[in-house]
Design an enzyme around this catalytic site. Structure first.
Site, PDB file in Angstrom:
ATOM      1  N   LYS A  13       0.828  -1.207   0.000  1.00 19.06           N
ATOM      2  CA  LYS A  13       0.000   0.000   0.000  1.00 19.06           C
ATOM      3  C   LYS A  13       0.865   1.261   0.000  1.00 19.06           C
ATOM      4  CE  LYS A  13      -2.497  -0.871   3.721  1.00 19.06           C
ATOM      5  NZ  LYS A  13      -2.022  -2.204   4.162  1.00 19.06           N
ATOM      6  N   ARG A  88     -10.328   0.662   8.657  1.00 23.59           N
ATOM      7  CA  ARG A  88      -9.774  -0.650   8.963  1.00 23.59           C
ATOM      8  C   ARG A  88     -10.813  -1.549   9.628  1.00 23.59           C
ATOM      9  NH1 ARG A  88      -4.271   0.490   9.123  1.00 23.59           N
ATOM     10  NH2 ARG A  88      -2.863  -1.250   9.513  1.00 23.59           N
ATOM     11  N   ARG A 150      -0.917  -8.822  13.289  1.00 19.81           N
ATOM     12  CA  ARG A 150      -1.554  -7.798  12.442  1.00 19.81           C
ATOM     13  C   ARG A 150      -2.325  -8.445  11.293  1.00 19.81           C
ATOM     14  NH1 ARG A 150       3.747  -4.924  11.402  1.00 19.81           N
ATOM     15  NH2 ARG A 150       2.740  -3.909   9.658  1.00 19.81           N
TER      16      ARG A 150
END
Ligand code: ADP
Length: 196
Positions: A13, A88, A150
Site C-alpha cells: 500500500k 480498517r 496484524r
C-alpha cells in the site's frame, strides 16, 4: 478524487500510495503514519496509542476517525485524497461514509491489493533487511510475531470491508503480486476512468 487503498500489511500500500500521490497530486492520508507521528510527539493520542500499536492491535475507531476528519478538512484535501490504512473496520467505514456525506463528498473507488498471504512474511523479512541496511531501525511492530498478529487482525476486522464496498459498487480488485510497475499500471487504468 477520493480513493481508499485496501490490503493486508505488506501488500504494498505504501509503495502504491507514493505512486498515486506523485501521479495525481492528491495527498496520502496514512493513519499509521499519523499515529506514529502522534506517538513520536507524545501527544495524548500518541501516549494512548503506543502500546496498542506495538502489540499489533487496532487503535479505537473514534480516535482514528477523529484524526481523519480533522485532516480532510485541510485545504490540500479539497481536490481529493488517498486513504491508506483507514478505514480498517466496518465501523470506521460507516463513520467515513457519514463524514463524507456531511461534507457533500463521495468516495470514488476502493482499490484492494490482492496478495498471496504466503508471500507476505517474505516481504516483511525483506523490508526489515532493507531498513537495517539503510541504517534505520525497523518499526516496533515489524517483528514476525507482531506481523502475524496484524495479519490476523486484518483477516478478522478489515477484510469484511471487501464485501462492504463490493456492495456499494466501489470495489476494484488489483493483483498485488506482480512487479511494482505492473501493479501501478493496473491502478492507473482504474483511476484514469474516474478522472479527477
Ligand atoms: P500496516 O503497515 O500494517 O498496514 P499501518 O502503518 O497502516 O500498518 O498501521 C500501523 C498500526 O497503527 C496498526 O497496526 C494499528 O495499531 C494502528 N492503526 C493505523 N490505522 C488504523 C486504523 N484505521 N484504525 C485503528 N488502528 C490503526
Amino acid at each position: 478524487m477520493i480513493v481508499i487503498l485496501l490490503g493486508p500489511p505488506g501488500a504494498g500500500k505504501g509503495t502504491q500510495a507514493a505512486h498515486i500521490v506523485a501521479k495525481y497530486g492528491i495527498p496520502q492520508l496514512s493513519t499509521g503514519d499519523m499515529l506514529r507521528a502522534a506517538v513520536a510527539a507524545k501527544t495524548p493520542v500518541g501516549v494512548q496509542a503506543k502500546a496498542i500499536m506495538d502489540a499489533g492491535n487496532l487503535v479505537s475507531d473514534q480516535i482514528v476517525a477523529a484524526i481523519v476528519e480533522e485532516r480532510i478538512e485541510e485545504d490540500d484535501c479539497a481536490p481529493g485524497f488517498l486513504l491508506d490504512g483507514f478505514p480498517r473496520t466496518v465501523v470506521q467505514a460507516e463513520m467515513l461514509d457519514a463524514m463524507l456525506e456531511k461534507k457533500g463528498r463521495a468516495l470514488d473507488a476502493v482499490i484492494e491489493l490482492k496478495v498471496d498471504e504466503g508471500a507476505l512474511l517474505d516481504r516483511l523479512r525483506t523490508r526489515i533487511k532493507e531498513t537495517l541496511a539503510r541504517g534505520d531501525e525497523p518499526r516496533k511492530d515489524d517483528t514476525e510475531e507482531t506481523f502475524k498478529k496484524r495479519l490476523g487482525v486484518y483477516r478478522e476486522q478489515t477484510a469484511p470491508l471487501i464485501p462492504y464496498y463490493r456492495g456499494q459498487g466501489k470495489l476494484k480488485v488489483v493483483d498485488g503480486m506482480g512487479a511494482v510497475e505492473a501493479v501501478s499500471a493496473e491502478i492507473d487504468a482504474i483511476l484514469e476512468k474516474i478522472g479527477s
